[in-house]
Design an enzyme around this catalytic site. Structure first.
Site, short mmCIF file in Angstrom:
data_model
loop_
_atom_site.label_atom_id
_atom_site.label_comp_id
_atom_site.label_asym_id
_atom_site.label_seq_id
_atom_site.Cartn_x
_atom_site.Cartn_y
_atom_site.Cartn_z
N GLN A 1 41.56 27.22 29.75
CA GLN A 1 41.28 27.33 28.31
C GLN A 1 42.47 26.87 27.48
O GLN A 1 42.31 26.18 26.46
CB GLN A 1 40.92 28.78 27.97
N GLU B 1 38.13 37.96 53.35
CA GLU B 1 38.76 39.18 53.88
C GLU B 1 38.23 40.44 53.20
O GLU B 1 38.96 41.40 52.95
CB GLU B 1 40.29 39.10 53.81
N GLY B 2 36.95 40.40 52.91
CA GLY B 2 36.28 41.53 52.27
C GLY B 2 36.11 41.27 50.79
O GLY B 2 37.09 41.11 50.06
#
Length: 381
Positions: A338, A365-366
């Protein structure tokens, strides 16, 4: 708990900062564009002995503390997140070996990793078993002194590049999480193939693909831990890896801040540099504040690992650090785009790459939703 870096850590950070600017940053855009493994950057990291950083000294490594490892992940990600994950993936693949394998297996496989002669991957996820690990369909059946592995692992970093694959498969589907077992598989063993690679939004210079196992025979010596211990090994590993994913996210955020600040000082509008516009200055300040907070949380999680997790809250801290840092990276990188306006939306400037790369830190990784499950479970136990 103090998070001041010691003299050695500060010196390492300063040296690494210059190294990354000179040997990694110049290649980042090209490798992202061509979507190929960042070989020049990897070779430079090997020259700096970065693959040896986390490996224990008895296997040829540096045995560095986790905070130092986080500094490495952050500094490399500041220029090239793909190279950063390349430095991290072998550790993820080898942590089960380092913590649960026999001395013979450790010496055989950790030393080549430390020397940069080999790489490793971690094979837990499947097409229908990402966050829901227990639903994995990969199977391992024992036949005498071997196991026969069949299945497919998905979203595997360095698929086809790595020399070894730490594979989780079920040896007793009825036992659910207690029926998962961990194995070490070599790339060239019969039945191992890599049929598909993904065309990704970000981390485009880090290969991600499928690992297929068809009647792969694995010696019992290459079973990591005991039968049924695989889920525990997988979670133990992720707890000790997630903080460095947070560090990678902090590096992406810092790279976006650095570039946006430099751009603001040179871009002129309304009669002066846009760095003089208060609204934009506040945006940049908020980006820095969030990133500094994320860095402190990552360092705390890493310091907890170094201390041996005395308060038994590593799962909570690792989840909090990874989720907060990755959410911060996504927000900061989007704000950097932006701040550059239309230019930020073009590939002539690196902030759009930072934004694309930041997204995966919220997922792998989750997912951050899973991290919040971990945090809430800790709070409500």
């Amino acid at each position: 708990m103090s998070f001041f870096l010691n003299d050695e850590q500060r010196a390492f950070r300063d040296v690494l900062h210059d190294f990354v600017d000179q040997r990694v940053a110049p290649h980042a855009a090209r490798y992202d564009r061509e979507q190929v493994f960042p070989q020049d950057s990897y070779d430079a990291c090997v020259e700096m002995e970065l693959p040896a950083l986390w490996v224990p000294t008895q296997y040829g490594g540096a045995g560095a503390d986790m905070v130092t490892q986080a500094i490495m992940a952050e500094e490399v990600a500041r220029a090239c997140a793909s190279t950063s994950v390349t430095m991290l993936i072998s550790k993820l693949g080898m942590l089960p070996i380092m913590n649960f394998a026999s001395e013979e297996i450790k010496a055989r496989y950790l030393t080549p990793i430390a020397e940069g002669r080999a790489q490793a991957s971690y094979c837990l996820s499947e097409a229908d078993a990402g966050s829901d690990v227990v639903s994995m369909r990969a199977r391992a059946v024992r036949e005498g002194d071997e196991y026969v592995l069949n299945g497919s692992k998905y979203w595997i970093t360095n698929a086809g590049v790595s020399d070894t694959y730490t594979v989780f498969a079920s040896t007793n589907p009825q036992a659910k999480s207690h029926g998962i077992t961990c194995f070490l598989v070599e790339k060239d063993w019969p039945g191992v193939s890599f049929p598909k690679h993904e065309d990704k939004l970000g981390l485009r210079a880090s290969p991600t693909g499928e690992v297929v196992l068809e009647n792969v025979r694995v010696p019992v010596s290459h079973r990591i831990g005991e039968e049924g211990q695989g889920f525990l090994i997988a979670m133990h590993t992720l707890d000790r890896s997630r903080p460095t994913i947070g560090a990678q996210a902090v590096g992406i955020a810092q790279g976006a801040i650095d570039y946006a600040a430099q751009y603001m000082k040179g871009r002129k509008a309304f009669g002066g540099p846009i760095s003089e516009l208060q609204g934009l200055r506040f945006m940049l300040a908020d980006m820095a504040i969030r990133t500094e907070a994320a860095r402190a949380l990552v360092y705390r999680a890493c310091a907890t690992i170094d201390a041996g997790d005395p308060e038994k809250d590593l799962s909570y801290l690792g989840a909090a650090a990874k989720s907060f840092a990755s959410d911060t990276a996504m927000s900061v990188a989007t704000d950097a785009v932006q701040l550059l306006g239309g230019y930020g939306f073009t590939k002539d400037f690196p902030v759009e790459r930072f934004m694309r790369d930041a997204k995966i830190t919220q997922i792998y990784e989750g997912t951050n939703q899973i991290q919040r499950v971990v945090v809430a479970k800790h709070l409500l136990k």
